[in-house]
Scaffold this motif. Structure first.
Motif, PDB file in Angstrom:
ATOM      1  N   HIS A 326      -5.496  -5.115  12.451  1.00 18.41           N
ATOM      2  CA  HIS A 326      -6.381  -5.844  13.353  1.00 18.41           C
ATOM      3  C   HIS A 326      -6.924  -7.066  12.628  1.00 18.41           C
ATOM      4  N   GLU A 327      -6.472  -8.230  13.068  1.00 16.94           N
ATOM      5  CA  GLU A 327      -6.906  -9.499  12.473  1.00 16.94           C
ATOM      6  C   GLU A 327      -7.557 -10.355  13.557  1.00 16.94           C
ATOM      7  N   PRO A 328      -8.846 -10.109  13.846  1.00 17.71           N
ATOM      8  CA  PRO A 328      -9.475 -10.798  14.977  1.00 17.71           C
ATOM      9  C   PRO A 328      -9.759 -12.272  14.740  1.00 17.71           C
ATOM     10  N   SER A 329      -9.892 -12.689  13.468  1.00 13.46           N
ATOM     11  CA  SER A 329     -10.218 -14.095  13.225  1.00 13.46           C
ATOM     12  C   SER A 329      -9.128 -14.834  12.463  1.00 13.46           C
ATOM     13  N   GLY A 330      -8.461 -14.163  11.567  1.00  6.04           N
ATOM     14  CA  GLY A 330      -7.461 -14.828  10.739  1.00  6.04           C
ATOM     15  C   GLY A 330      -8.043 -15.715   9.667  1.00  6.04           C
ATOM     16  N   ALA A 331      -9.354 -15.585   9.403  1.00  2.00           N
ATOM     17  CA  ALA A 331     -10.031 -16.509   8.492  1.00  2.00           C
ATOM     18  C   ALA A 331      -9.465 -16.466   7.083  1.00  2.00           C
ATOM     19  N   ILE A 332      -9.106 -15.274   6.600  1.00  5.44           N
ATOM     20  CA  ILE A 332      -8.577 -15.173   5.242  1.00  5.44           C
ATOM     21  C   ILE A 332      -7.137 -14.676   5.236  1.00  5.44           C
ATOM     22  N   TYR A 333      -6.505 -14.625   6.389  1.00  7.46           N
ATOM     23  CA  TYR A 333      -5.194 -13.987   6.506  1.00  7.46           C
ATOM     24  C   TYR A 333      -4.106 -14.803   5.834  1.00  7.46           C
ATOM     25  N   SER A 334      -3.267 -14.114   5.071  1.00  5.57           N
ATOM     26  CA  SER A 334      -2.094 -14.723   4.472  1.00  5.57           C
ATOM     27  C   SER A 334      -0.817 -14.043   4.982  1.00  5.57           C
ATOM     28  N   TYR A 335      -0.721 -12.722   4.807  1.00  2.00           N
ATOM     29  CA  TYR A 335       0.415 -11.958   5.307  1.00  2.00           C
ATOM     30  C   TYR A 335       0.038 -10.479   5.276  1.00  2.00           C
ATOM     31  N   SER A 336       0.921  -9.632   5.785  1.00  2.00           N
ATOM     32  CA  SER A 336       0.691  -8.184   5.774  1.00  2.00           C
ATOM     33  C   SER A 336       1.679  -7.467   4.860  1.00  2.00           C
ATOM     34  N   TRP A 337       2.968  -7.572   5.141  1.00  5.34           N
ATOM     35  CA  TRP A 337       3.976  -6.825   4.392  1.00  5.34           C
ATOM     36  C   TRP A 337       4.650  -7.734   3.372  1.00  5.34           C
ATOM     37  N   GLY A 338       4.492  -7.404   2.092  1.00 10.65           N
ATOM     38  CA  GLY A 338       5.120  -8.159   1.029  1.00 10.65           C
ATOM     39  C   GLY A 338       6.377  -7.454   0.552  1.00 10.65           C
ATOM     40  N   VAL A 339       7.517  -8.115   0.704  1.00  5.87           N
ATOM     41  CA  VAL A 339       8.813  -7.527   0.383  1.00  5.87           C
ATOM     42  C   VAL A 339       9.195  -7.970  -1.027  1.00  5.87           C
ATOM     43  N   GLY A 340       8.907  -7.102  -2.005  1.00  2.00           N
ATOM     44  CA  GLY A 340       9.139  -7.437  -3.395  1.00  2.00           C
ATOM     45  C   GLY A 340      10.462  -6.920  -3.923  1.00  2.00           C
ATOM     46  N   VAL A 341      10.669  -7.109  -5.207  1.00  2.00           N
ATOM     47  CA  VAL A 341      11.925  -6.788  -5.874  1.00  2.00           C
ATOM     48  C   VAL A 341      12.312  -5.326  -5.640  1.00  2.00           C
ATOM     49  N   GLN A 342      13.492  -5.114  -5.114  1.00  2.00           N
ATOM     50  CA  GLN A 342      14.077  -3.784  -4.871  1.00  2.00           C
ATOM     51  C   GLN A 342      13.194  -2.891  -3.999  1.00  2.00           C
ATOM     52  N   SER A 343      12.311  -3.478  -3.233  1.00  2.00           N
ATOM     53  CA  SER A 343      11.440  -2.671  -2.371  1.00  2.00           C
ATOM     54  C   SER A 343      12.230  -2.135  -1.186  1.00  2.00           C
TER      55      SER A 343
END
Length: 438
Positions: A326-343
């Protein structure tokens, strides 16, 4: 909500205190163990925490000194004694045994001040070199003073559980390291505030302030269940932090980080609120201990007003299902799921409610990974026509594409709810003080 095995059905009365940790309905949360199919922590023998604790290792605590002593104090790291610790009311990690509250000024080395630090290492004069010399050494000594007060290790075979709906630990850095078989439930873990963040001018294109403390850090630990807790920044949310050298003066690290070869973790029915970096799973891109480990399940958690890392994953097989973003404002939002090395993220039946300023393509970020499997996502609505592939949105906006291939199949879960039911279920049941059945 889940079928939790009860080792003891009788109420446990704490000798000499006349107090009972038994909740309404006769449940003693300290003696409950993880269900036999409830995520990765149920694998390879399951997670029982301190359920087998003898009476002399069961404690009810209401101060930081009592809490630390109940865990074994300075010898807690490496301790394997089964223990149950019931937390009553609010515990402040910055309180001394005699009740005096320590501040950043109390921890500061005589040779350190923030004003002097800012003047000495201003990039305009110091340049893009990491801080060094007497003032940086004084900052490190100051940080060590604070760590000695607020950091507490948790050993093996331990259950920590909050009583009622107001159990809270403020200002602490709790660490489950080199341990096995730990349960933490029904607590608000708030504001692991770092008085002495380090400036790194080489972190990113413009440098960054880096804090040292997570609210909870799981490292080189196995069989850990984190359930029905609330994680936040307390009195110091992101909007209150100043800016120095053009970058946010970050006094918090992760809310719940899982690194250094940790394995077989279930994170269920928690609330993560109003914070930047929520959850890092994996230590580094070159770790030699993380491959083959970091098997984590995240289900029925609320991520509200988060900036990033919900989660960011390296290496691990991570089942992310029935979570509410739940991101009602997006004020500090960058991303949710970070797909890293071999994840290997397996994202299933998650619900996203995003502010209009957040595009679906922003939800995923590629941190050196190759793919993510996603199914059953809903975005900003309950009806079937709100089904969306966030992976497809990412691939439409970025090159190269991430693969959507299914590389593994989760087998340990109790139930996967329809996505349209997730917001109501999570709002009603996730977080501290909501540990009732569904």
């Amino acid at each position: 909500m889940r079928h939790i095995t009860q080792l003891l059905t009788a109420a446990l009365l704490l000798t000499g205190l006349g107090l009972s940790p038994v909740a309404a309905g006769g449940r003693d949360l300290g003696r409950e163990v993880l269900g036999p199919r409830d995520g990765w922590a149920a694998a390879e023998g399951g997670t029982t925490g301190g359920a087998a604790a003898a009476p002399e290792h069961v404690a009810m605590v209401s101060t930081w000194a009592e809490f630390r002593a109940a865990l074994g104090g300075a010898q807690a790291r490496g301790d394997i004694t089964p223990r149950i610790v019931y937390v009553q009311g609010q515990i402040d990690a910055n309180l001394t045994p005699d009740g005096r509250r320590l501040t950043c000024e109390d921890y500061a080395d005589p040779a350190y001040s923030l004003e002097a630090y800012l003047a000495a290492y201003d990039p305009a004069t110091w340049g893009r070199r990491r801080p060094s010399g007497p003032l940086e050494e004084a900052r490190a000594r100051s940080a060590a003073n604070q760590a000695a007060q607020i950091r507490q290790y948790i050993g093996s075979n331990v259950t920590i559980v909050g009583l009622g709906d107001d159990a809270r630990i403020v200002g602490a850095n709790l660490v489950v390291r080199d341990a096995e078989n730990v349960i933490i439930r029904n607590l608000e873990l708030s504001d692991a505030y770092d008085c002495f963040p380090a400036w790194d001018p080489l972190d990113g294109s413009s440098g960054n302030w880096n804090a040292a403390y997570d609210n909870l850090w799981i490292a080189n630990a196995r069989h850990v269940w984190i359930d029905h807790n609330t994680f936040n920044d307390g009195a110091h949310p992101p909007a209150t932090l100043p800016t120095y050298f053009g970058r946010k003066y970050e006094v918090h690290d992760g809310l719940l980080d899982i690194t250094n070869g940790a394995d077989l973790i279930t994170v269920s029915y928690n609330r993560f609120e109003n914070h930047d970096k929520a959850m890092l799973i994996g230590s580094s891109n070159t770790s030699t201990v993380d491959p083959g480990r970091l098997r984590v399940t995240l289900h029925h958690n609320l991520f509200r007003d988060m900036g990033q890392r919900t989660p960011r994953v390296r290496f691990g097989q991570v089942h992310v299902y029935n979570n509410y973003y739940h991101e009602p404002s997006g004020a500090i939002y960058s991303y949710s799921w970070g797909v890293g090395v071999q994840s290997q993220i397996y994202a299933e039946n998650n619900f996203f409610a995003l502010a209009p300023t957040i595009a679906p393509a922003q939800v995923i970020v590629d941190w050196g990974g190759t793919g993510l499997y996603e199914t059953g996502t809903l975005l900003n609505g309950r009806a079937r026509h709100n089904a969306v592939s966030l992976l497809a949105a990412y691939n439409a906006a970025h090159d190269p594409d991430l693969s959507g291939a299914r590389t593994w199949q989760p087998m340990l879960y109790e139930r996967i709810d329809p996505t349209q039911a997730v917001p109501a279920l999570v709002r009603a049941h996730a977080g501290a003080g909501r540990i009732t059945g569904r």
